[in-house]
Design an enzyme around this catalytic site. Structure first.
Site, PDB file in Angstrom:
ATOM      1  N   ASP A 275       1.521  49.265  24.630  1.00 32.33           N
ATOM      2  CA  ASP A 275       2.696  50.128  24.836  1.00 32.33           C
ATOM      3  C   ASP A 275       3.923  49.258  25.094  1.00 32.33           C
ATOM      4  O   ASP A 275       3.802  48.094  25.482  1.00 32.33           O
ATOM      5  CB  ASP A 275       2.474  51.112  25.993  1.00 32.33           C
ATOM      6  CG  ASP A 275       2.335  50.428  27.359  1.00 32.33           C
ATOM      7  OD1 ASP A 275       1.666  49.378  27.428  1.00 32.33           O
ATOM      8  OD2 ASP A 275       2.904  50.944  28.341  1.00 32.33           O
TER       9      ASP A 275
ATOM     10  N   GLU B  31       0.738  50.205  30.476  1.00 33.98           N
ATOM     11  CA  GLU B  31       1.155  49.152  31.407  1.00 33.98           C
ATOM     12  C   GLU B  31       2.597  49.353  31.845  1.00 33.98           C
ATOM     13  O   GLU B  31       2.932  49.201  33.025  1.00 33.98           O
ATOM     14  CB  GLU B  31       1.005  47.765  30.762  1.00 33.98           C
ATOM     15  CG  GLU B  31       1.054  46.615  31.771  1.00 33.98           C
ATOM     16  CD  GLU B  31       2.455  46.172  32.165  1.00 33.98           C
ATOM     17  OE1 GLU B  31       2.607  45.543  33.221  1.00 33.98           O
ATOM     18  OE2 GLU B  31       3.423  46.472  31.427  1.00 33.98           O
TER      19      GLU B  31
HETATM   20  N1  BES Z   1       4.705  41.555  30.968  1.00 36.21           N
HETATM   21  C1  BES Z   1       5.476  42.168  31.977  1.00 36.21           C
HETATM   22  C2  BES Z   1       5.393  41.461  33.317  1.00 36.21           C
HETATM   23  C3  BES Z   1       5.869  40.034  33.368  1.00 36.21           C
HETATM   24  C4  BES Z   1       6.836  39.533  32.524  1.00 36.21           C
HETATM   25  C5  BES Z   1       5.323  39.196  34.294  1.00 36.21           C
HETATM   26  C6  BES Z   1       7.251  38.219  32.596  1.00 36.21           C
HETATM   27  C7  BES Z   1       5.738  37.876  34.400  1.00 36.21           C
HETATM   28  C8  BES Z   1       6.697  37.386  33.526  1.00 36.21           C
HETATM   29  C9  BES Z   1       5.018  43.609  32.136  1.00 36.21           C
HETATM   30  O1  BES Z   1       4.872  44.251  30.896  1.00 36.21           O
HETATM   31  C10 BES Z   1       6.051  44.403  32.880  1.00 36.21           C
HETATM   32  O2  BES Z   1       7.149  44.512  32.412  1.00 36.21           O
HETATM   33  N2  BES Z   1       5.678  44.983  34.014  1.00 36.21           N
HETATM   34  C11 BES Z   1       6.521  45.864  34.730  1.00 36.21           C
HETATM   35  C12 BES Z   1       5.731  46.658  35.707  1.00 36.21           C
HETATM   36  C13 BES Z   1       5.519  48.078  35.339  1.00 36.21           C
HETATM   37  C14 BES Z   1       4.831  48.831  36.424  1.00 36.21           C
HETATM   38  C15 BES Z   1       6.709  48.792  34.812  1.00 36.21           C
HETATM   39  C16 BES Z   1       7.574  45.105  35.494  1.00 36.21           C
HETATM   40  O3  BES Z   1       7.344  43.969  35.917  1.00 36.21           O
HETATM   41  O4  BES Z   1       8.649  45.686  35.689  1.00 36.21           O
HETATM   42 MN    MN Z   2       3.850  43.114  29.557  1.00 36.79          MN
HETATM   43 MN    MN Z   3       6.930  44.887  30.259  1.00 41.86          MN
END
Ligand code: BES
Ligand code: MN
Ligand code: MN
Length: 456
Positions: free
Chosen positions: A88, A152
């Site tokens: 996603d 995710e």
């Molecule tokens: N892949 C990211 C997280 C990430 C990016 C970790 C770069 C470390 C370095 C993930 O898809 C993401 O965006 N997670 C969200 C959390 C979610 C609950 C919306 C975030 O971190 O905002």
């Molecule tokens: Mn991600």
């Molecule tokens: Mn992300």
């Protein structure tokens, strides 16, 4: 390693064009109008895993978006790597800031430009192609299971339940994830920590209807002004968060650990130049790497209310809203922080308004081990393919499910990502380097081999 390079050289054009096919599917999990596309993307992942040679490939439906499961068990006595990724993507808005449409991928200057190209379709697909490579070259050294989810970006709430219901089938030795960044293409790194998240929406309600700002203004609370005052009271002049109890459980690092963290290559000048800012801004007493790596935050993600159309309208609005995210570090927990915030925010409200705090999703912070076989396997694999030993770093983002994997399955994760912080994930013109995509496909089979050898 020759078989890896040869296979990639022969098939890289197809790898890229298959990835571009997937990037054409607008699998935005946050917006229900894309529900069918999200499902179509799950089917795409299923088909690619089947073609790569996986068994028991299944699109598992959930109350939300589906999870794709697949496995290849070659010998029950060999270790099992569980690969996690997500198909996603974030909403593509604002559309007018994209140089090319978000779901019409193009390759420009060696970069694949499209929503999801890096986060996480491109990185997840490296695992599918690395698996294909190992299958077709007869080089799969151990068992593998895939768990590729579609929620995710909206907090993985159904994956949690699904894991609890599928503990038996998810038995393995390590979780391998490519959904983070490296410092630079010539400075490999591995994230050993992720922050948690507490995400809330607040509503401040004043009068029961929008009012004439001249007839009533000055005598009735303006919810926008009150909201701004309440928000500004959540931090002090040192950018320290003032929510009572907020820092109580924050794990403080030793002087040595902080020194180690700050040894990672980082140029404040380049950072500022890249963002076109004259100065950075954050908690007094901490460096930029510490502010994003080991300290919790309080951020506004959106704020609205009143009239924002063309021209002027003299109105005293009835309501104002904000979306607020707090990034958490060990040993804070999202439920606890959400509650501390809600209590504090309510206590800040004058009697002239009513306040509502609605929690969205949360996620717990994690620190992953650097003394494990799996970390060594990843470190050695990157050293072999980049020609340099990767540096352990702390990522500022969140992957909510990582803490749950540990809690429910007792499995530690390795965050072997290949993106760059400059890949514009979640922003217009998100992209992923062809170099990074192929480097990932090259490195993953080396990880599998190292992990199997080190497990003996
Ligand atoms: N892949 C990211 C997280 C990430 C990016 C970790 C770069 C470390 C370095 C993930 O898809 C993401 O965006 N997670 C969200 C959390 C979610 C609950 C919306 C975030 O971190 O905002
Ligand atoms: Mn991600
Ligand atoms: Mn992300």
């Amino acid at each position: 390693m020759e078989h890896i390079k040869n296979y990639i050289n022969q098939h890289q054009e197809r790898f890229i064009s298959e990835l571009m096919d997937m990037l054409r599917i607008p699998s935005v999990s946050a917006d229900s109008k894309y529900k069918d596309d999200v499902l179509r993307n799950a089917e795409f992942v299923k088909k690619s895993l089947v073609e790569a040679g996986a068994d028991k490939v299944e699109v598992c439906l959930t109350p939300g978006h589906p999870i794709v499961y697949a496995e290849k068990i070659i010998d029950a006595n060999l270790p099992t790597v569980v690969v996690y990724g997500h198909y996603d993507v974030q909403p593509p808005d604002p559309l007018d800031l994209w140089d090319s449409p978000p779901f019409e991928p193009v390759i420009k200057d060696g970069l694949i430009v499209a929503r999801g190209s890096c986060d996480d379709k491109g990185q997840m697909f490296m695992h599918v192609k690395a698996f294909e490579l190992m299958m077709k070259t007869d080089a799969l050294p151990c068992n593998v299971k895939f768990m590729i989810e579609g929620e995710e970006e909206v907090g993985s709430s159904n994956l949690g339940n699904w894991i609890r219901e599928n503990k038996e089938r998810l038995k393995g030795d390590v979780i391998l994830i490519s959904d983070t960044s490296i410092i630079a293409n010539d400075i490999p790194s591995i994230d050993v920590g992720l922050r948690g998240l507490s995400y809330v929406e607040v509503e401040v309600a004043g009068p029961n209807r929008d009012l004439h700002s001249g007839v009533y203004g000055g005598a009735v609370a303006n919810p926008i002004a009150i909201l701004c005052e309440m928000i500004s009271k959540c931090k002090d002049e040192n950018n320290h968060i003032t929510i009572p109890g907020f820092y109580d459980k924050v794990l403080t690092l030793t002087k040595e650990e902080r020194e180690e963290l700050n040894r990672a290559p980082f140029s404040l000048d380049e950072y500022k130049k890249d963002l076109n800012i004259d100065d950075v801004h954050g908690e007094t007493g901490y460096t930029t790497l510490e502010r994003t790596g080991i300290r919790p935050t309080f951020e506004l993600n959106g704020i609205w209310g009143g009239y924002i159309g063309e021209g002027a309208k003299t109105v005293l609005p009835s309501k104002a809203f904000a979306k607020i995210s707090m990034r958490l570090v060990p040993n804070q927990t999202s439920d606890e922080i959400t509650k501390l915030f809600a209590d504090h925010f309510n206590s800040l409200a004058p009697t002239s308004v009513k306040v509502k705090v609605t929690p969205h999703h949360g996620g717990e912070p994690v620190v992953t081990p650097t003394d494990s076989i799996a970390f060594k396997a990843a470190s050695m694999a990157m050293e072999a393919t980049f020609g340099k030993k990767p540096i352990p770093t702390r990522g500022g983002g969140s992957i909510p499910i990582v803490a749950l994997f540990e809690k429910e399955l007792g499995l530690k994760s390795v965050l072997m990502g290949f993106g760059l912080d400059s890949d514009l994930i979640h922003s217009p013109n998100e992209h992923y380097g062809v170099f990074n995509f192929l480097k990932g496909i090259e490195t993953i089979p080396v990880f599998f081999k190292n992990f199997t050898d080190l497990s003996k």
